[in-house]
Design an enzyme around this catalytic site. Structure first.
Site, short mmCIF file in Angstrom:
data_model
loop_
_atom_site.label_atom_id
_atom_site.label_comp_id
_atom_site.label_asym_id
_atom_site.label_seq_id
_atom_site.Cartn_x
_atom_site.Cartn_y
_atom_site.Cartn_z
N ALA A 262 6.29 -7.25 3.75
CA ALA A 262 7.51 -8.04 3.55
C ALA A 262 8.48 -7.34 2.61
O ALA A 262 8.04 -6.71 1.64
CB ALA A 262 7.15 -9.43 3.01
N GLY A 265 11.49 -4.04 6.03
CA GLY A 265 12.42 -2.93 6.27
C GLY A 265 11.76 -1.62 6.61
O GLY A 265 12.22 -0.88 7.49
N CYS A 379 8.27 0.22 -6.30
CA CYS A 379 9.68 0.23 -6.71
C CYS A 379 9.76 0.07 -8.22
O CYS A 379 10.59 -0.67 -8.74
CB CYS A 379 10.49 -0.83 -5.98
SG CYS A 379 9.93 -2.53 -6.24
#
Length: 444
Positions: A262, A265, A379
């Site tokens: 999720a 992308g 990230c």
């Protein structure tokens, strides 16, 4: 007509009291109040400005207030932060408007006693020859913390991990809106065609030189309202994530696992690179997130992505795969410019996430075919979650080895790392803060 400052106050209250995500709370408020382009931009500037500069704003307020900050009622504090932001960091707002509208906002919320306090403090700033002073630079960590509105622990972490020069460059990139990047849906169109289509909708789109099917967008407004978006001609994805999928290098007809997929992308980009052939199993723990992935794939016309509810750290075995993307839950320190409220979380850098991340990585690796490729990514910007986890994995799994990354010439390394890994930073790569490492299972 809704008052933009009032809308901003409500959003900030929701973030403060309900721990709402800034991007979602702001989007809901703008949509719910049907704000125009100008008002929408002003509300966004107020909300993100206060969140990005909160420590700095509070430091300035304390220089003018006789009342300790902890004793100031929350609405009053938020109005003060917005007022100081407008006076000192928003050039296009007249001083009179910044002061008077702050006072009116207090009165509207029945903060009669606070209205005078707000008026006096803000007017003191307008009269001051030197508006505020930063801490003494002798305490460098505290100085940088206040200057860039970042917790001392974060300043310390980045300084120790990446050096003071990189740390300050990272801190300086925390303010301001990051660029919006799009991945061209090559199943339906090409970059040149999409640039023309977006231009007709009033959006400026420019190629990202080191990514053939990536565009940098400006003037989008609400992206989901664009016909090109609704028609599935692109999806929003930062260049860092696109580079991550490029390193995974999925090929047509292969089997791929996206372990923590999720919002989907990376699965979408992989499917496009594979020509929508083969099979991508996109996994997540939550039904509503799986639904979002499925909806995204349908909008883009992708049929090779199949969703399945799975726990990346435990549960039933997964099918073997030629490519595995292991983009694990992380502290999010690389996307503070997108979600500025993250920086004020307690124990921001003292996390037990590495243990969970390592379990997910080890479990995912079981299902990689010989000669296949696995990408571990986050990230965040924290060696404990990134470089140290990757190094531990290779040390404890001799059947795997690192795969040297072929990076575009435009991507610079901020510091010395192993050839199989890269820490992307805004000031060296013009991307979000992001980390990925590539591994392969040795052939026997």
């Amino acid at each position: 007509m809704p008052n933009p400052r009032g809308v901003a106050l409500q959003v900030l209250l929701k973030i403060e009291e309900d721990k709402a995500y800034s991007n979602l709370a702001l989007a809901n408020a703008i949509r719910g109040n049907r704000l125009s382009g100008v008002d929408s931009a002003f509300v966004s500037a107020l909300v993100y400005g206060v969140l990005e500069r909160q420590l700095t704003l509070d430091y300035i307020i304390k220089q003018y207030s006789k009342i300790p900050l902890r004793k100031i009622e929350i609405k009053t504090k938020l109005i003060l932060r917005m007022g100081v932001l407008q006076l000192l960091f928003m050039d296009k707002v007249p001083e009179s408007a910044a002061v008077n509208e702050s006072v009116n906002l207090a009165k509207k919320h029945r903060l009669q006693k606070s209205a005078g306090f707000i008026n006096g403090l803000l007017r003191s700033i307008t009269r001051a020859e030197v508006k505020y002073r930063l801490p003494d630079e002798k305490d460098r960590e505290y100085y940088l913390s206040i200057k860039y509105s970042a917790p001392r622990e974060l300043v310390g972490l980045w300084t120790e991990a990446y050096g003071e020069e990189n740390a300050e460059a990272l801190l300086s990139h925390l303010s301001g809106r990051p660029r919006i990047c799009a991945r061209v849906n090559t199943l339906k169109t090409d970059a040149d065609s999409l640039i023309g289509i977006l231009e007709a909708e009033g959006v400026k789109a420019e190629r990202i030189p080191f990514l053939p099917d990536a565009l940098s967008l400006s003037g989008t407004g609400a992206v989901e309202r664009l016909n090109a978006y609704r028609d599935g001609l692109f999806h929003i994805q930062d260049a860092s994530s696109q580079l991550c999928v490029q390193a995974l290098d999925p090929q047509p007809g292969e089997r791929m696992l996206d372990i923590c997929a999720a919002p989907g992308g990376k699965s979408f980009t992989a499917a496009q690179r594979m020509g929508d052939s083969g099979r991508i199993l996109a996994c997540d723990l939550h039904d509503h997130k799986l639904k979002l992935i499925a909806q995204g794939a349908k909008r883009l016309g992708i049929t090779s992505v199949v969703t399945e509810k799975r726990d990346g750290a435990a549960g039933e075995p997964l099918p073997d795969a030629d490519r595995i993307l292991c983009d694990v839950p992380c502290s999010g320190l690389g996307i503070l410019s997108r979600k500025p409220e993250i920086r004020y979380k307690e124990n921001l850098t003292e996390t037990d996430l590495p243990a969970l991340q390592y379990r997910i990585l080890c479990r995912s690796a079981r299902y990689l075919a010989e000669g296949g490729r696995l990408i571990y990514s986050t990230c965040t910007l924290n060696p404990a979650e990134n470089n140290e986890t990757a190094a531990r994995f290779l040390k404890e799994h001799p059947e795997f080895e690192g795969v040297p990354l072929a990076l575009p010439d435009e991507i610079g390394r901020a510091f010395a790392e192993q050839p199989y890994e890269i820490t992307l930073m805004p000031h060296t790569a013009d991307t979000d803060g992001f980390y990925f490492a590539a591994f392969t299972r040795r052939r026997t």
